[in-house]
Design an enzyme around this catalytic site. Structure first.
Site, mmCIF file in Angstrom:
data_model
loop_
_atom_site.group_PDB
_atom_site.id
_atom_site.type_symbol
_atom_site.label_atom_id
_atom_site.label_comp_id
_atom_site.label_asym_id
_atom_site.label_seq_id
_atom_site.Cartn_x
_atom_site.Cartn_y
_atom_site.Cartn_z
ATOM 1 C CB CYS A 112 42.556 4.324 -39.922
ATOM 2 S SG CYS A 112 41.841 2.795 -40.570
ATOM 3 C CB CYS A 116 36.737 0.703 -35.961
ATOM 4 S SG CYS A 116 37.186 -0.310 -37.374
ATOM 5 C CB CYS A 119 39.534 2.448 -33.436
ATOM 6 S SG CYS A 119 41.216 2.736 -33.986
ATOM 7 N N GLY A 159 45.999 2.623 -39.138
ATOM 8 C CA GLY A 159 45.716 2.305 -40.538
ATOM 9 C C GLY A 159 45.266 0.882 -40.789
ATOM 10 C CB SER A 191 46.213 -6.617 -37.796
ATOM 11 O OG SER A 191 44.988 -6.474 -37.149
ATOM 12 C CB SER A 215 39.772 -6.467 -36.426
ATOM 13 O OG SER A 215 39.803 -5.928 -35.165
ATOM 14 C CG ASN A 217 36.387 -5.925 -33.263
ATOM 15 O OD1 ASN A 217 37.135 -6.480 -32.476
ATOM 16 N ND2 ASN A 217 36.827 -5.198 -34.261
ATOM 17 C CG ASN A 291 42.656 -0.556 -24.427
ATOM 18 O OD1 ASN A 291 42.792 -1.116 -23.357
ATOM 19 N ND2 ASN A 291 43.141 -1.047 -25.561
ATOM 20 C CB CYS A 334 44.543 -3.083 -29.256
ATOM 21 S SG CYS A 334 43.816 -3.496 -30.806
#
Ligand code: SF4
Length: 345
Positions: A112, A116, A119, A159, A191, A215, A217, A291, A334
């Site tokens: 991707c 972020c 991630c 992605g 998403s 998203s 955040n 996470n 996620c």
């Protein structure tokens, strides 16, 4: 070439008419065999056994190349599988079992480019976007390997779907074709990390049953810029304005994803700012506890902090859904897809 994973029934009907001068009988037989009976070599069907010339041409034209499932990890019914694409790139998908059916979370790109910070996929960078065949192939192979009753599809794997919108939309059309996999569009969720141009393009396509998750955040521009470098392309005010103009069907809500990170975006003040930003929107917030990923200085929030943040939002009139972080141990939750590609395993 005939790539059935890229074709709706109507596309196939047009193709068999143009190539072979054939009509609905052949299209129906091939589509049913391929999608309802999950036979990737549907051209072998007995229904056309007497027409050797047609079978030879079909065999020559036939293409099935969604990649090969290389690895699967199972835990408490949840399955993460890694597909190696024809050029060696790998993507991850996750099947989440629910009481009566399964949800599959699929990837739209290998890696991707959004970067972020929280991630795992963002750390990979973008290798390339997936073809329609590679997107639909994840659901097809999930059904082949792990059983048919997949009812929901979410584009929340690797992605940014809106970076590959044309292929993603054709994939949605194929997935939802009633003559094929028949996954209703109201059970499919796209998403985005907030691609404003993508949201506008989706709005113009007039697909009111599709679900949209954005998203967010972070509740202010400064923090969002720190967490999501993409944010430089548009402020939260512009995102809000774009979402206000998005044509939401009656009874539907926008899903707003908020990854809660300890001591970063979980303060009372953040809840207040988020509630304020949400005021003009018909939205539901999905709170997703961060996470842990390798080599990251971010920390997951404790259960107490999650509860406090959630309670604060509710007090401020926000519709909140608390997502249970299943799959955390599998690195399949996620923001964690990509670990298997990055580190192997
Ligand atoms: S959160 Fe989504 S958009 Fe952001 S880097 Fe990860 S996969 Fe890409």
């Amino acid at each position: 070439m005939l790539r059935l994973l890229e074709l709706t029934y109507e596309n196939l009907l047009a193709a068999v008419s143009e190539r072979y001068g054939k009509g609905p009988f052949l299209a129906k037989v091939l589509y049913r065999e391929f999608y309802k009976n999950l036979k990737p070599d549907a051209w072998r069907t007995e229904a056309i056994r007497n027409s050797q010339g047609l079978r030879d041409r079909l065999r020559k034209d036939w293409c099935f190349g969604p990649g090969r499932v290389r690895d699967e990890i199972h835990e408490e019914g949840l399955v993460k599988f890694v597909t190696e694409l024809v050029d060696g790139h790998r993507v991850e998908s996750v099947i989440l079992p629910l009481r009566t059916h399964r949800t599959v979370c699929i990837s739209s790109q290998a890696g991707c480019g959004m970067g972020c910070r929280f991630c795992e996929t963002g750390k990979l960078g973008l290798a390339r976007s997936l073809s329609v065949e590679e997107v639909v192939g994840q659901v097809y192979q999930a059904m082949q390997k792990f059983g048919r009753p997949i009812r929901n599809v979410v584009f929340m794997g690797m992605g940014e779907p809106f970076d590959n919108l044309q292929n993603v939309i054709q994939a949605v059309r194929v997935l939802s074709d009633q003559r094929g996999l028949d996954i209703a569009q109201r059970r499919i969720t796209l998403s985005t990390a907030g691609r404003i141009d993508g949201i506008e393009k989706l709005a113009a396509l007039n697909m009111p049953n599709l679900n949209l998750t954005v998203s967010v955040n972070a509740p202010n521009d400064e923090l969002r810029r720190r967490l999501m470098p993409l944010h430089d392309r548009g402020s939260l005010a512009l995102l809000q304005k774009t979402l206000m103009a998005y044509p939401l069907k009656k009874g539907k809500v926008l899903n707003v994803a908020y990854v809660l990170i300890s001591h970063v975006n979980d303060k009372n003040e953040h809840a207040r700012q988020l509630a304020e930003w949400l005021k003009p929107l018909r939205a539901r917030v999905n709170l997703i506890p961060y996470n842990s990923i390798k080599d990251s200085f971010f920390k997951p929030p404790g259960q107490g902090d999650i509860n406090l943040f959630r309670q604060k939002l509710i007090e401020l009139g926000v519709n909140v859904q608390n997502r249970v972080p299943r799959g955390r141990e599998l690195m399949a939750a996620c923001g964690q897809l990509g670990a298997h590609v990055r580190y192997g395993g």
